[in-house]
Write a protein that holds these residues in place. Structure first.
Motif, mmCIF file in Angstrom:
data_model
loop_
_atom_site.group_PDB
_atom_site.id
_atom_site.type_symbol
_atom_site.label_atom_id
_atom_site.label_comp_id
_atom_site.label_asym_id
_atom_site.label_seq_id
_atom_site.Cartn_x
_atom_site.Cartn_y
_atom_site.Cartn_z
ATOM 1 N N PHE A 222 0.830 -1.208 0.000
ATOM 2 C CA PHE A 222 0.000 0.000 0.000
ATOM 3 C C PHE A 222 0.860 1.253 0.000
ATOM 4 C CE2 PHE A 222 -1.843 3.403 2.624
ATOM 5 C CZ PHE A 222 -2.882 3.788 1.785
ATOM 6 N N LEU A 223 2.009 1.222 0.670
ATOM 7 C CA LEU A 223 2.880 2.392 0.695
ATOM 8 C C LEU A 223 3.368 2.758 -0.700
ATOM 9 C CD1 LEU A 223 4.984 1.822 3.937
ATOM 10 C CD2 LEU A 223 2.940 3.220 3.611
ATOM 11 N N LYS A 224 3.515 1.764 -1.574
ATOM 12 C CA LYS A 224 3.859 2.062 -2.965
ATOM 13 C C LYS A 224 2.731 2.839 -3.633
ATOM 14 C CE LYS A 224 4.606 -2.194 -4.259
ATOM 15 N NZ LYS A 224 4.972 -3.368 -5.070
ATOM 16 N N LEU A 225 1.502 2.418 -3.361
ATOM 17 C CA LEU A 225 0.346 3.118 -3.925
ATOM 18 C C LEU A 225 0.243 4.524 -3.356
ATOM 19 C CD1 LEU A 225 -2.319 0.246 -3.633
ATOM 20 C CD2 LEU A 225 -0.543 0.564 -5.358
ATOM 21 N N LEU A 226 0.533 4.650 -2.065
ATOM 22 C CA LEU A 226 0.468 5.954 -1.415
ATOM 23 C C LEU A 226 1.537 6.881 -1.968
ATOM 24 C CD1 LEU A 226 -1.074 7.476 0.840
ATOM 25 C CD2 LEU A 226 0.695 6.693 2.438
ATOM 26 N N GLY A 227 2.701 6.338 -2.312
ATOM 27 C CA GLY A 227 3.751 7.151 -2.915
ATOM 28 C C GLY A 227 3.364 7.692 -4.276
ATOM 29 N N GLU A 228 2.493 6.966 -4.972
ATOM 30 C CA GLU A 228 2.031 7.397 -6.291
ATOM 31 C C GLU A 228 0.822 8.316 -6.212
ATOM 32 O OE1 GLU A 228 3.406 6.747 -9.285
ATOM 33 O OE2 GLU A 228 5.070 5.768 -8.249
ATOM 34 N N ASP A 229 0.018 8.169 -5.157
ATOM 35 C CA ASP A 229 -1.232 8.929 -5.056
ATOM 36 C C ASP A 229 -1.503 9.227 -3.589
ATOM 37 O OD1 ASP A 229 -3.772 9.996 -5.120
ATOM 38 O OD2 ASP A 229 -4.661 8.370 -6.280
ATOM 39 N N GLU A 230 -1.487 10.506 -3.221
ATOM 40 C CA GLU A 230 -1.705 10.890 -1.835
ATOM 41 C C GLU A 230 -3.084 10.489 -1.338
ATOM 42 O OE1 GLU A 230 -0.925 14.828 0.994
ATOM 43 O OE2 GLU A 230 -1.093 15.044 -1.191
ATOM 44 N N ALA A 231 -4.038 10.350 -2.252
ATOM 45 C CA ALA A 231 -5.411 9.983 -1.874
ATOM 46 C C ALA A 231 -5.628 8.476 -1.925
ATOM 47 C CB ALA A 231 -6.411 10.684 -2.791
ATOM 48 N N ALA A 232 -4.562 7.684 -1.937
ATOM 49 C CA ALA A 232 -4.695 6.235 -2.113
ATOM 50 C C ALA A 232 -5.582 5.600 -1.043
ATOM 51 C CB ALA A 232 -3.315 5.577 -2.120
ATOM 52 N N PHE A 233 -5.481 6.048 0.208
ATOM 53 C CA PHE A 233 -6.303 5.457 1.255
ATOM 54 C C PHE A 233 -7.777 5.753 1.023
ATOM 55 C CE2 PHE A 233 -8.408 5.369 5.400
ATOM 56 C CZ PHE A 233 -8.030 4.114 5.874
ATOM 57 N N ASP A 234 -8.092 6.968 0.623
ATOM 58 C CA ASP A 234 -9.489 7.333 0.374
ATOM 59 C C ASP A 234 -10.045 6.578 -0.832
ATOM 60 O OD1 ASP A 234 -9.927 9.820 2.298
ATOM 61 O OD2 ASP A 234 -7.955 10.040 1.391
ATOM 62 N N VAL A 235 -9.223 6.438 -1.879
ATOM 63 C CA VAL A 235 -9.669 5.676 -3.045
ATOM 64 C C VAL A 235 -9.866 4.212 -2.670
ATOM 65 C CG1 VAL A 235 -9.104 4.953 -5.397
ATOM 66 C CG2 VAL A 235 -8.528 7.266 -4.640
ATOM 67 N N LEU A 236 -8.946 3.680 -1.865
ATOM 68 C CA LEU A 236 -9.067 2.290 -1.431
ATOM 69 C C LEU A 236 -10.344 2.090 -0.615
ATOM 70 C CD1 LEU A 236 -7.604 -0.431 -1.562
ATOM 71 C CD2 LEU A 236 -6.499 0.154 0.599
ATOM 72 N N PHE A 237 -10.723 3.082 0.166
ATOM 73 C CA PHE A 237 -11.994 3.013 0.891
ATOM 74 C C PHE A 237 -13.160 2.862 -0.081
ATOM 75 C CE2 PHE A 237 -15.800 5.332 2.179
ATOM 76 C CZ PHE A 237 -16.129 4.726 3.377
ATOM 77 N N CYS A 238 -13.152 3.647 -1.145
ATOM 78 C CA CYS A 238 -14.238 3.574 -2.129
ATOM 79 C C CYS A 238 -14.270 2.206 -2.809
ATOM 80 C CB CYS A 238 -14.067 4.672 -3.174
ATOM 81 S SG CYS A 238 -14.016 6.348 -2.501
ATOM 82 N N ILE A 239 -13.092 1.689 -3.147
ATOM 83 C CA ILE A 239 -13.009 0.358 -3.750
ATOM 84 C C ILE A 239 -13.535 -0.689 -2.782
ATOM 85 C CG2 ILE A 239 -11.411 -1.419 -4.595
ATOM 86 C CD1 ILE A 239 -9.583 0.879 -5.538
ATOM 87 N N ALA A 240 -13.102 -0.606 -1.527
ATOM 88 C CA ALA A 240 -13.530 -1.576 -0.525
ATOM 89 C C ALA A 240 -15.040 -1.536 -0.323
ATOM 90 C CB ALA A 240 -12.803 -1.324 0.793
ATOM 91 N N PHE A 241 -15.635 -0.352 -0.369
ATOM 92 C CA PHE A 241 -17.089 -0.241 -0.218
ATOM 93 C C PHE A 241 -17.787 -0.957 -1.380
ATOM 94 C CE2 PHE A 241 -19.689 2.877 2.474
ATOM 95 C CZ PHE A 241 -20.777 2.038 2.511
ATOM 96 N N GLU A 242 -17.273 -0.779 -2.581
ATOM 97 C CA GLU A 242 -17.827 -1.487 -3.739
ATOM 98 C C GLU A 242 -17.670 -2.999 -3.576
ATOM 99 O OE1 GLU A 242 -19.542 -0.916 -6.304
ATOM 100 O OE2 GLU A 242 -19.373 1.190 -6.901
ATOM 101 N N MET A 243 -16.523 -3.421 -3.053
ATOM 102 C CA MET A 243 -16.296 -4.849 -2.840
ATOM 103 C C MET A 243 -17.249 -5.412 -1.806
ATOM 104 S SD MET A 243 -12.108 -4.852 -2.873
ATOM 105 C CE MET A 243 -11.905 -6.626 -2.685
ATOM 106 N N VAL A 244 -17.505 -4.643 -0.745
ATOM 107 C CA VAL A 244 -18.456 -5.085 0.273
ATOM 108 C C VAL A 244 -19.836 -5.294 -0.346
ATOM 109 C CG1 VAL A 244 -19.789 -4.272 2.275
ATOM 110 C CG2 VAL A 244 -17.284 -4.166 2.312
ATOM 111 N N ASP A 245 -20.271 -4.340 -1.162
ATOM 112 C CA ASP A 245 -21.595 -4.472 -1.778
ATOM 113 C C ASP A 245 -21.629 -5.653 -2.745
ATOM 114 O OD1 ASP A 245 -24.269 -2.963 -1.903
ATOM 115 O OD2 ASP A 245 -23.788 -3.246 -4.030
ATOM 116 N N ALA A 246 -20.536 -5.861 -3.491
ATOM 117 C CA ALA A 246 -20.477 -7.002 -4.400
ATOM 118 C C ALA A 246 -20.519 -8.318 -3.629
ATOM 119 C CB ALA A 246 -19.207 -6.922 -5.259
ATOM 120 N N GLN A 247 -19.801 -8.396 -2.513
ATOM 121 C CA GLN A 247 -19.846 -9.589 -1.672
ATOM 122 C C GLN A 247 -21.245 -9.783 -1.096
ATOM 123 O OE1 GLN A 247 -17.850 -12.007 -0.980
ATOM 124 N NE2 GLN A 247 -15.723 -11.368 -1.193
#
Length: 292
Positions: A222-247
């Motif tokens: 994740f730190l690699k992703l954070l180094g590329e995008d400061e908003a990586a944690f917030d984007v990951l939250f959005c992805i995780a929410f979509e994954m929760v709904d898909a599950q």
């Protein structure tokens, strides 16, 4: 087999993959919540979440519900070989910034926190005026009661920031999940806002970002992703929410199964964050769920 799910082809494929993973056992700690007993009337709105379902949803998640005890436990399996590894100056700076965000509790007396909460309401219901920071209307978004500030005791203001980022950055996805517009839904759906707080907490634990340096492979990657995008944690939250709904849809779940859904999501997300060729947040297989 998945004809009842009204999703695009990539999403159907992703859901099939999720279903195939449900046979795996999940060796994880639970997310910790308790809920004070409250009596209330059925909330209005199209989220179709009733107070009894919110109460049972919270009671299914046991443990302390205080800000001071939030990070006292970690369920990541840590490996000694990950203790010492180099960070770029950018990664270190952004990790520290993210850790500082985790330390900020929600304060209902702070004007900026009040405004952020109101902004979240109007992102969800732009044509409906909110009568106050304490109002029965908040239940329509999936808060436990009329005062959302009580829910933030478990995860601080970062959970509000995550939800607001979701609403502003991916508004179509945000509203689709808020109003449960995709697939065959349960009679008693998961409460949207409370689910968001659980997802924020799950990510904090999964990534081990409260440690000086993450000591698990998903956190390190994740730190690699954070180094590329400061908003990586917030984007990951959005992805995780979509994954929760898909599950949720793949498991044909109801509110008492939300913790199982969250754990299954965590397991899948851990796998995706362990892929060696993941260099950007957009490389995660589940990223495309944001653009159904």
């Amino acid at each position: 087999m998945l004809s009842f799910l009204r999703f695009s082809s990539p999403s159907k494929l992703y859901l099939m993959i999720l279903i195939s993973l449900l046979n795996y056992s999940v060796d994880e700690d639970e997310i910790y919540w308790t809920q004070k007993s409250k009596s209330s009337k059925e909330p209005r709105g199209s989220t179709r979440v009733i107070p009894q379902s919110v109460q049972c949803f919270i009671k299914a998640m046991v443990g302390p519900r205080s800000w001071t005890g939030l990070f006292s436990r970690s369920s990541n399996k840590r490996n000694g070989k990950y203790v010492d590894y180099p960070l770029s100056p950018m990664q270190e700076q952004r990790l520290l910034g993210l850790q500082e965000r985790l330390q900020v509790p929600f304060d209902e007396t702070r004007p900026d926190h009040q405004e952020a909460l109101k902004a979240l309401w109007y992102a969800a219901f732009p044509d409906v005026a909110i009568s106050g920071l304490i109002s029965e209307q908040w239940k329509e978004m999936g808060w436990q009661g009329p005062n959302p500030s009580t829910d933030f005791r478990s995860c601080g203001v970062i959970a509000l920031e995550n939800l607001l980022f979701f609403a502003r950055t991916y508004p179509a996805s945000f509203r689709r999940l808020l109003f449960k517009q995709g697939g065959r839904r349960a009679t008693w759906e998961y409460p949207f806002a409370v689910a968001g707080i659980n997802i924020s907490f799950m990510l904090i634990q999964l990534l081990d970002i409260w440690s000086a340096r993450p000591r698990c492979l998903p956190g390190i990657n994740f730190l690699k992703l954070l180094g590329e995008d400061e908003a990586a944690f917030d984007v990951l939250f959005c992805i995780a929410f979509e994954m929760v709904d898909a599950q949720w849809l793949a498991m044909n779940a109801s509110y008492m199964q939300f913790n199982d859904v969250l754990q299954a999501t965590r397991t899948q997300l851990e796998r995706e964050l362990s892929l060696e060729d993941t260099q950007r947040i957009q490389d995660l297989p589940a990223y495309n769920l944001l653009y159904q």
